[in-house]
Every structure is written in C-alpha cells, then in structure tokens.
Scaffold this active site. Sequence first.
Site, PDB file in Angstrom:
ATOM      1  CB  THR A 185      -6.229  -3.447   9.673  1.00 20.54           C
ATOM      2  OG1 THR A 185      -6.879  -4.502   9.239  1.00 20.54           O
ATOM      3  CG2 THR A 185      -5.464  -3.929  11.097  1.00 20.54           C
ATOM      4  CG  ASP A 186     -11.143  -4.759   8.220  1.00 19.91           C
ATOM      5  OD1 ASP A 186     -10.114  -5.375   8.340  1.00 19.91           O
ATOM      6  OD2 ASP A 186     -12.174  -5.063   7.312  1.00 19.91           O
ATOM      7  CD  GLU A 187      -6.842  -8.758   9.145  1.00 16.81           C
ATOM      8  OE1 GLU A 187      -6.596  -9.561   9.911  1.00 16.81           O
ATOM      9  OE2 GLU A 187      -6.673  -8.719   7.908  1.00 16.81           O
TER      10      GLU A 187
ATOM     11  CE1 TYR B 177      -1.377  -6.497  10.384  1.00 12.14           C
ATOM     12  CE2 TYR B 177      -3.486  -7.269  10.017  1.00 12.14           C
ATOM     13  CZ  TYR B 177      -2.526  -6.398   9.891  1.00 12.14           C
ATOM     14  OH  TYR B 177      -2.965  -5.323   9.085  1.00 12.14           O
TER      15      TYR B 177
ATOM     16  CE  LYS C  42      -1.802  -1.714  11.589  1.00 10.46           C
ATOM     17  NZ  LYS C  42      -0.809  -1.008  10.974  1.00 10.46           N
TER      18      LYS C  42
ATOM     19  CB  ALA D 181       6.538   1.080   8.997  1.00 13.54           C
TER      20      ALA D 181
ATOM     21  N   PRO E 255      -4.922 -22.788  -2.567  1.00 17.84           N
ATOM     22  CG  PRO E 255      -3.080 -22.178  -1.374  1.00 17.84           C
ATOM     23  CD  PRO E 255      -3.674 -22.002  -2.666  1.00 17.84           C
TER      24      PRO E 255
ATOM     25  CB  ILE F 118      -0.985   0.001   1.225  1.00 15.39           C
ATOM     26  CG1 ILE F 118      -1.873  -1.350   1.445  1.00 15.39           C
ATOM     27  CG2 ILE F 118      -2.009   1.128   1.360  1.00 15.39           C
ATOM     28  CD1 ILE F 118      -2.495  -1.578   2.401  1.00 15.39           C
TER      29      ILE F 118
ATOM     30  CG  ASP G 275     -10.130 -22.445   8.600  1.00 10.23           C
ATOM     31  OD1 ASP G 275      -9.718 -21.479   7.967  1.00 10.23           O
ATOM     32  OD2 ASP G 275     -11.261 -22.326   8.964  1.00 10.23           O
TER      33      ASP G 275
HETATM   34  P1  NAD Z   1       3.442  -4.731   3.267  1.00  8.31           P
HETATM   35  O1  NAD Z   1       3.626  -5.771   4.256  1.00  8.31           O
HETATM   36  O2  NAD Z   1       3.180  -4.936   2.133  1.00  8.31           O
HETATM   37  O3  NAD Z   1       4.172  -3.768   3.618  1.00  8.31           O
HETATM   38  C1  NAD Z   1       4.831  -3.142   4.935  1.00  8.31           C
HETATM   39  C2  NAD Z   1       6.351  -2.424   4.657  1.00  8.31           C
HETATM   40  O4  NAD Z   1       6.547  -1.854   5.876  1.00  8.31           O
HETATM   41  C3  NAD Z   1       7.079  -2.914   3.740  1.00  8.31           C
HETATM   42  O5  NAD Z   1       8.026  -2.219   3.062  1.00  8.31           O
HETATM   43  C4  NAD Z   1       8.271  -3.307   5.040  1.00  8.31           C
HETATM   44  O6  NAD Z   1       9.606  -3.268   4.550  1.00  8.31           O
HETATM   45  C5  NAD Z   1       7.903  -2.044   5.918  1.00  8.31           C
HETATM   46  N1  NAD Z   1       8.397  -2.272   7.295  1.00  8.31           N
HETATM   47  C6  NAD Z   1       8.231  -3.344   7.905  1.00  8.31           C
HETATM   48  N2  NAD Z   1       8.717  -3.109   9.428  1.00  8.31           N
HETATM   49  C7  NAD Z   1       9.291  -1.796   9.241  1.00  8.31           C
HETATM   50  C8  NAD Z   1      10.154  -1.245  10.160  1.00  8.31           C
HETATM   51  N3  NAD Z   1      10.050  -1.691  11.337  1.00  8.31           N
HETATM   52  N4  NAD Z   1      10.566   0.105  10.026  1.00  8.31           N
HETATM   53  C9  NAD Z   1      10.278   0.606   8.655  1.00  8.31           C
HETATM   54  N5  NAD Z   1       9.689  -0.002   7.699  1.00  8.31           N
HETATM   55  C10 NAD Z   1       9.225  -1.260   7.847  1.00  8.31           C
HETATM   56  O7  NAD Z   1       1.936  -4.282   4.127  1.00  8.31           O
HETATM   57  P2  NAD Z   1       0.878  -3.490   3.527  1.00  8.31           P
HETATM   58  O8  NAD Z   1      -0.134  -4.528   2.932  1.00  8.31           O
HETATM   59  O9  NAD Z   1       1.327  -2.481   2.410  1.00  8.31           O
HETATM   60  O10 NAD Z   1       0.207  -2.692   4.748  1.00  8.31           O
HETATM   61  C11 NAD Z   1       0.580  -1.228   4.873  1.00  8.31           C
HETATM   62  C12 NAD Z   1      -0.169  -0.723   6.177  1.00  8.31           C
HETATM   63  O11 NAD Z   1      -1.529  -0.789   5.948  1.00  8.31           O
HETATM   64  C13 NAD Z   1       0.003  -1.799   7.570  1.00  8.31           C
HETATM   65  O12 NAD Z   1       0.092  -0.909   8.630  1.00  8.31           O
HETATM   66  C14 NAD Z   1      -1.160  -2.705   7.439  1.00  8.31           C
HETATM   67  O13 NAD Z   1      -1.640  -3.143   8.642  1.00  8.31           O
HETATM   68  C15 NAD Z   1      -2.215  -1.619   6.912  1.00  8.31           C
HETATM   69  N6  NAD Z   1      -3.346  -2.301   6.275  1.00  8.31           N
HETATM   70  C16 NAD Z   1      -3.042  -3.316   5.236  1.00  8.31           C
HETATM   71  C17 NAD Z   1      -4.347  -3.891   4.750  1.00  8.31           C
HETATM   72  C18 NAD Z   1      -4.120  -4.745   3.533  1.00  8.31           C
HETATM   73  O14 NAD Z   1      -5.162  -5.238   2.957  1.00  8.31           O
HETATM   74  N7  NAD Z   1      -2.881  -4.961   3.033  1.00  8.31           N
HETATM   75  C19 NAD Z   1      -5.529  -3.424   5.055  1.00  8.31           C
HETATM   76  C20 NAD Z   1      -5.863  -2.365   5.872  1.00  8.31           C
HETATM   77  C21 NAD Z   1      -4.398  -1.891   6.572  1.00  8.31           C
HETATM   78  P1  TYD Z   2      -5.343 -12.671   3.533  1.00  7.82           P
HETATM   79  O1  TYD Z   2      -4.917 -12.072   1.932  1.00  7.82           O
HETATM   80  O2  TYD Z   2      -4.147 -13.262   3.999  1.00  7.82           O
HETATM   81  O3  TYD Z   2      -5.678 -11.288   4.447  1.00  7.82           O
HETATM   82  P2  TYD Z   2      -6.287 -11.289   5.776  1.00  7.82           P
HETATM   83  O4  TYD Z   2      -5.931 -12.570   6.517  1.00  7.82           O
HETATM   84  O5  TYD Z   2      -5.545 -10.031   6.409  1.00  7.82           O
HETATM   85  O6  TYD Z   2      -7.791 -10.984   5.669  1.00  7.82           O
HETATM   86  O7  TYD Z   2      -6.733 -13.541   3.400  1.00  7.82           O
HETATM   87  C1  TYD Z   2      -7.699 -13.222   3.214  1.00  7.82           C
HETATM   88  C2  TYD Z   2      -8.538 -14.444   3.203  1.00  7.82           C
HETATM   89  O8  TYD Z   2      -8.210 -15.589   2.447  1.00  7.82           O
HETATM   90  C3  TYD Z   2      -8.527 -14.819   4.616  1.00  7.82           C
HETATM   91  O9  TYD Z   2      -9.921 -15.379   4.967  1.00  7.82           O
HETATM   92  C4  TYD Z   2      -7.694 -15.959   4.594  1.00  7.82           C
HETATM   93  C5  TYD Z   2      -7.942 -16.566   3.131  1.00  7.82           C
HETATM   94  N1  TYD Z   2      -6.745 -17.332   2.372  1.00  7.82           N
HETATM   95  C6  TYD Z   2      -6.821 -18.549   2.001  1.00  7.82           C
HETATM   96  O10 TYD Z   2      -8.044 -19.349   1.898  1.00  7.82           O
HETATM   97  N2  TYD Z   2      -5.943 -19.183   1.207  1.00  7.82           N
HETATM   98  C7  TYD Z   2      -4.563 -18.651   1.392  1.00  7.82           C
HETATM   99  O11 TYD Z   2      -3.653 -19.224   0.808  1.00  7.82           O
HETATM  100  C8  TYD Z   2      -4.622 -17.403   1.864  1.00  7.82           C
HETATM  101  C9  TYD Z   2      -2.998 -16.472   1.759  1.00  7.82           C
HETATM  102  C10 TYD Z   2      -5.716 -16.700   2.587  1.00  7.82           C
END
Ligand code: NAD
Ligand code: TYD
Length: 355
Positions: free
Chosen positions: A132-134, A158, A162, A80, A213, A11, A289
């Site tokens: 996150t919504d989690e 996780y 958060k 981050a 999977p 992101i 699961d």
């Molecule tokens: P990502 O895992 O793809 O990227 C995380 C980035 O943070 C990486 O570039 C990593 O190198 C960097 N990082 C990790 N530890 C660090 C540290 N100690 N210092 C500096 N940099 C560090 O994650 P993402 O999916 O891009 O998520 C970004 C943010 O958005 C996170 O805070 C996550 O909780 C939040 N978020 C993600 C989602 C999603 O669906 N991916 C949804 C809602 C919120």
């Molecule tokens: P994921 O992309 O890991 O996001 P989050 O757990 O943060 O929601 O997973 C999305 C959904 O997909 C979650 O319900 C777990 C499921 N999932 C699978 O069924 N198979 C997989 O291999 C992965 C990575 C996730």
Amino acid sequence: MILVTGGAGFIGANFVVDWLAQSDEGLINLDKLTYAGNRENLAALAGDPRHIFVHGDIGDSDLTSRLLSQYQPRAIINFAAESHVDRSIHGPEDFIQTNIVGTFHLLEAVRGYWGSLHDDALQGFRFLHVSTDEVYGSLARDEAAFSETHRYEPNSPYSASKAASDHLVRAYHHTYGLPVLTTNCSNNYGPYHFPEKLIPLMIVNALAGKPLPVYGDGQQIRDWLYVTDHCSAIRRVLDAGRPGETYNVGGWNEKPNLEIVHTVCALLDELRPRADGKPYREQISYVTDRPGHDRRYAIDARKIERELGWKPAETFATGIRKTVLWYLENQDWVRNVQSGAYRAWVERNYGERQP
Ligand code: NAD
Ligand code: TYD
C-alpha cells in the site's frame, strides 16, 4: 499455475475472477476467510476446475509448503492481510500476526520451495507482494506525490505492519536472492469492497437512511484507483517487472473525502432517489476524527508507466458510477456481509464518535 493468498477478499477476489477471465492458467487460492474474506465473492467460479480454493492461514508454513510442493506454482501473489486502519487502531494484534508474522512464514516456505526448483522454473519464479501507499506516511498539500524512493514513514498500526512486511520481502531478495516484486498501491474502490471502508460504507448507509460519518473536516485526500486497474497493474508487474524492484500504482485521482461522499450522494440521487425527494447529502454527519489520521496520500505512478507501459483504464467518473450501480444491483451481497460481527464493529467504531 499460480498461488494467490487472500483471494476471497476485496482485491484478491477481483484479481482471481479477472485472471481466469483472461487466461486458462489455473490458480490456488489460499484464504483464511476472516470477516473480510467471503466465498460469495467467488461465486462466479463455482465448479470451475481452474480455481482451487484452500481454507488456510499464510502463517501455517506446513500447509503452504505442502501446497507449493503439490502444485509447483510458477508465481505467488500475496494479497492476504488485515487491511482496515480503524480496526488496526482498536486491535493491532491481528495485523502484527498476519501482516508481519504471516508474511514471514510464507516467505520461509517460499524460500524452501524456490530453492528446490531448477533451470527455467527457478529462473522464472516470482513472489509478488501486494502493498500500500500508506507505508510512506502522510503528505503535506504541496508535497510531491510518493515515488518508489520516498522514505517509509508509516503512521498507523496497519501501515506499520505493511511496511514491516515490505521490508521482509525486500530482505529476502537481498539476502537470499528470492525473485520478489512489490507493488504499493493507492486506495482501491469497486465491487465486493467490504462496507467498513469509506466508499461502500457511504453507499450502504445512504440507502439504509443512516448517517454518513465523515471523520474530522473531511478534507483528507486519498488517490483513488478502480480495483480492476489495480488487478491489471499486478498482472503487468508479474509479467515484466524486474525482480527486486518496487512499483507504485495509482490512478492520478486525488480527492478529498468530502468530495467522494458528495459524488456518491449525487449518483444515488440520480439512480435511486430518496422517497422523500431530499438529497442524500442531508445524511452527512461530521464525527470525531481518526487518531493519527494521515492527511494526504498521492501516488507518482510514472515508473510503472515508463517501464511497463501500464496506465489505468478507468477515470474516477466511470469507476464510481460502476461501483454505485454494482451496490444497487447486489443488495443481497451487502445483506449477507452485514453479519452480527459487522454490526458489532459498526457499534464499536462509530458508537464512541461524537457527531
Ligand atoms: P481485504 O481485507 O478485503 O481482504 C483480505 C483477505 O485476506 C481476506 O479474504 C481475508 O480472509 C484474507 N486473510 C486475512 N488474513 C489471512 C491469513 N492469515 N491467511 C490467509 N488469508 C488471510 O483486503 P483488500 O482490500 O482486498 O486488500 C488486499 C491486499 O491489498 C492487502 O495486502 C492490502 O494491504 C493491499 N492493499 C489494499 C488497498 C485497498 O485500498 N483496499 C490498497 C493498496 C493495497
Ligand atoms: P478507508 O476507506 O478506511 O481507507 P484508508 O484509511 O486506508 O485510506 O478511509 C478512506 C478515508 O475516508 C480516510 O481518510 C478515512 C475516511 N473515512 C471517513 O471519513 N469516514 C468513515 O466512516 C470511514 C470508514 C473512512
């Protein structure tokens, strides 16, 4: 200028590229470059003087304090984090270190810097925490979607980490007056998504002829948002959000995992049919699961729409097509992120799951 943390991840990188496409305001990008951070995600910015990349840890408050006093940013956006639920189950420690301890050290450095500002710089400063919504836990099928006042009930290491960081951010506002904003967003998808998460993993495995999977019965529900819509929500909250407030961000796109996998398969059938003419769906494999797997997430995004006028631009149909096309057109990126460490992770997470 602004300071972004984690801007080489999924992101964060989308945000940084979008930001510089829409404004000339420069940014400092502080990233530790963990397995999830990748400079290639920022290749479009090579040589752009508005983008200053710094390799470092948010937990290093000497470094962050130095960057803050050197560049005097008007805002910080904290992306981050360690972000993958399955990895947090196998090894929670990095999540505690970065998401909780790292955010704490960052907040301390920011508090010191903010306290040194005056007049407009002091008034206008913002710390935006991307969450996150989690943190809200799991919903039953008939329960109302998460609003900003929903109780925090995180269920995975996780989401617990958060949630802890959200609480720290909140406390720095209430105790010290730090002008913070928090966004709690649903599941994102789109370009540069690391292929450990559901959608990119399914695309990549399908094309490689590997099993797809699906955990448990595949009826777990997530609320999907195209990543650039998340980026536009963050920009909007930064511009007009009220300090101390939280904003839920979502796409009004609740879908069971199995439907997501079927959609990805159907798009690949159309765009890159299998050589044997069979449908990609045949590669689906139901596996053990995830422990403590949350059943349903859903975001009530009415507050950000009502107060800030933000709405997603993409539908799921448009966003998922763009995403599948991006992975088809960026096979080199996929190959490059599938390092030895990635393969070791796949073996660890899927090797022990029974089909
Ligand atoms: P990502 O895992 O793809 O990227 C995380 C980035 O943070 C990486 O570039 C990593 O190198 C960097 N990082 C990790 N530890 C660090 C540290 N100690 N210092 C500096 N940099 C560090 O994650 P993402 O999916 O891009 O998520 C970004 C943010 O958005 C996170 O805070 C996550 O909780 C939040 N978020 C993600 C989602 C999603 O669906 N991916 C949804 C809602 C919120
Ligand atoms: P994921 O992309 O890991 O996001 P989050 O757990 O943060 O929601 O997973 C999305 C959904 O997909 C979650 O319900 C777990 C499921 N999932 C699978 O069924 N198979 C997989 O291999 C992965 C990575 C996730």
